[in-house]
Design an enzyme around this catalytic site. Structure first.
Site, PDB file in Angstrom:
ATOM      1  N   ASP A  66      -3.832  29.459  -0.092  1.00  0.00           N
ATOM      2  CA  ASP A  66      -5.069  30.227  -0.123  1.00  0.00           C
ATOM      3  C   ASP A  66      -6.306  29.321  -0.115  1.00  0.00           C
ATOM      4  O   ASP A  66      -6.203  28.093  -0.265  1.00  0.00           O
ATOM      5  CB  ASP A  66      -5.097  31.166  -1.344  1.00  0.00           C
ATOM      6  CG  ASP A  66      -4.580  30.507  -2.620  1.00  0.00           C
ATOM      7  OD1 ASP A  66      -4.550  29.262  -2.678  1.00  0.00           O
ATOM      8  OD2 ASP A  66      -4.227  31.228  -3.558  1.00  0.00           O
ATOM      9  N   ASP A 128      -2.174  38.295 -14.198  1.00  0.00           N
ATOM     10  CA  ASP A 128      -1.903  39.679 -13.784  1.00  0.00           C
ATOM     11  C   ASP A 128      -0.723  39.769 -12.803  1.00  0.00           C
ATOM     12  O   ASP A 128      -0.528  40.781 -12.150  1.00  0.00           O
ATOM     13  CB  ASP A 128      -3.163  40.320 -13.187  1.00  0.00           C
ATOM     14  CG  ASP A 128      -3.662  39.600 -11.926  1.00  0.00           C
ATOM     15  OD1 ASP A 128      -3.015  38.622 -11.485  1.00  0.00           O
ATOM     16  OD2 ASP A 128      -4.692  40.032 -11.372  1.00  0.00           O
ATOM     17  N   HIS A 130      -0.317  37.932 -10.069  1.00  0.00           N
ATOM     18  CA  HIS A 130      -0.601  37.618  -8.666  1.00  0.00           C
ATOM     19  C   HIS A 130       0.042  36.303  -8.254  1.00  0.00           C
ATOM     20  O   HIS A 130       0.235  35.394  -9.072  1.00  0.00           O
ATOM     21  CB  HIS A 130      -2.110  37.663  -8.358  1.00  0.00           C
ATOM     22  CG  HIS A 130      -2.932  36.521  -8.862  1.00  0.00           C
ATOM     23  ND1 HIS A 130      -3.915  36.659  -9.820  1.00  0.00           N
ATOM     24  CD2 HIS A 130      -2.960  35.217  -8.517  1.00  0.00           C
ATOM     25  CE1 HIS A 130      -4.479  35.499 -10.041  1.00  0.00           C
ATOM     26  NE2 HIS A 130      -3.921  34.587  -9.271  1.00  0.00           N
ATOM     27  N   GLU A 135      -3.297  40.149  -5.226  1.00  0.00           N
ATOM     28  CA  GLU A 135      -3.548  40.825  -6.495  1.00  0.00           C
ATOM     29  C   GLU A 135      -2.636  42.045  -6.623  1.00  0.00           C
ATOM     30  O   GLU A 135      -2.025  42.483  -5.636  1.00  0.00           O
ATOM     31  CB  GLU A 135      -5.023  41.255  -6.560  1.00  0.00           C
ATOM     32  CG  GLU A 135      -6.008  40.089  -6.564  1.00  0.00           C
ATOM     33  CD  GLU A 135      -6.102  39.380  -7.922  1.00  0.00           C
ATOM     34  OE1 GLU A 135      -5.193  39.552  -8.763  1.00  0.00           O
ATOM     35  OE2 GLU A 135      -7.083  38.650  -8.139  1.00  0.00           O
TER      36      GLU A 135
END
Ligand code: GLP
Length: 232
Positions: A66, A128, A130, A135
């Site tokens: 990313d 979370d 991810h 996400e």
């Protein structure tokens, strides 16, 4: 999915060995790379051991997971992170190192395929659940795309920036289906804020925890420390 519990240093040792074995056995292999604090020690060990053992990365191609979008501070870019945490320490060719960009992201999956596919992918995990910047509720069949970062992720990543408002709100990221095409995957989860995400990823495949997609991959090893051990 295999779970190995070790301390941080042993995790870095074990994963650096997996990396060096891949490069030694296949000098023109394709590596999928991650940023964040989780892989830093692994990258240090790779640099040290590659020097000692004279392992060359000249023919290796890399694809990073990313990159931030509209980031105004070059020193916060994932390219900068990789240069300073790994690339400058090994003999890799800059032209063989790839990041998703606004220009190439629609072809990023094809670029990976043309290079032969990712032999080994390293991942961190967000609090979370991810992976990369996928996400919660990202479709499992997603390819490389532009993602909007969740508030939690912006908060977590603000520790690297002067303030929370400097954290970019969007990023380019490999999709979940892109990551799943990797032949072998290792994931690092350390620290107590990762425990719940690791627990959830082992429960069942569910888009509310993107990392749970890895349950159906044939070759995934999760390296967690005691604090992130989901069975404690
Ligand atoms: C970021 C990155 C992820 C990384 C995650 C965990 O959001 N995009 O690729 O895995 O955070 O980061 P850390 O390893 O710093 O906890």
């Amino acid at each position: 999915m295999k779970l190995i519990i070790e301390d941080k240093e042993k995790i870095a040792d074990a994963i650096s060995e997996v990396f060096l074995k891949t490069v030694t056995e296949k000098p023109d292999c394709v590596l999928g790379l991650a940023t964040g604090s989780s892989p830093v020690m692994t990258y240090q060990k790779i640099i040290e051991k590659a020097k000692e053992r004279k392992v060359s990365f000249k023919k290796v191609h890399t694809f990073n997971l990313d990159e931030y979008l509209n980031n105004h501070d070059e020193t916060q870019s994932y390219r900068y992170f990789m240069d300073h945490n790994l690339f400058y320490g090994i003999d890799i060719e800059k032209d063989n190192t790839n990041f998703p960009t606004e220009e190439n992201y629609e072809h990023y999956d094809e670029m990976i395929g043309q290079a032969g596919g990712i032999d080994l992918q390293i991942l961190g995990i967000g609090a979370d659940g991810h992976i990369a910047f996928n996400e919660p509720n990202t479709p499992f069949d997603s390819k490389t795309h532009i993602a909007k970062l969740e508030e939690q992720t912006i908060k977590d990543n603000s520790r690297f920036f002067a303030s929370e408002k400097d954290v970019p709100t969007h990023a380019l990221t490999m999709g979940l289906s892109t990551i799943m095409k990797s032949k072998k995957i290792v994931l690092i989860a350390t620290g107590k804020n990762k425990k719940e995400a690791v627990r959830k990823m082992f429960l069942k495949e569910d888009i509310s925890c993107p990392a749970s997609i890895l349950l159906s991959h044939p070759d995934v090893t999760i390296y967690a420390d005691e604090e992130a051990n989901p069975n404690k």
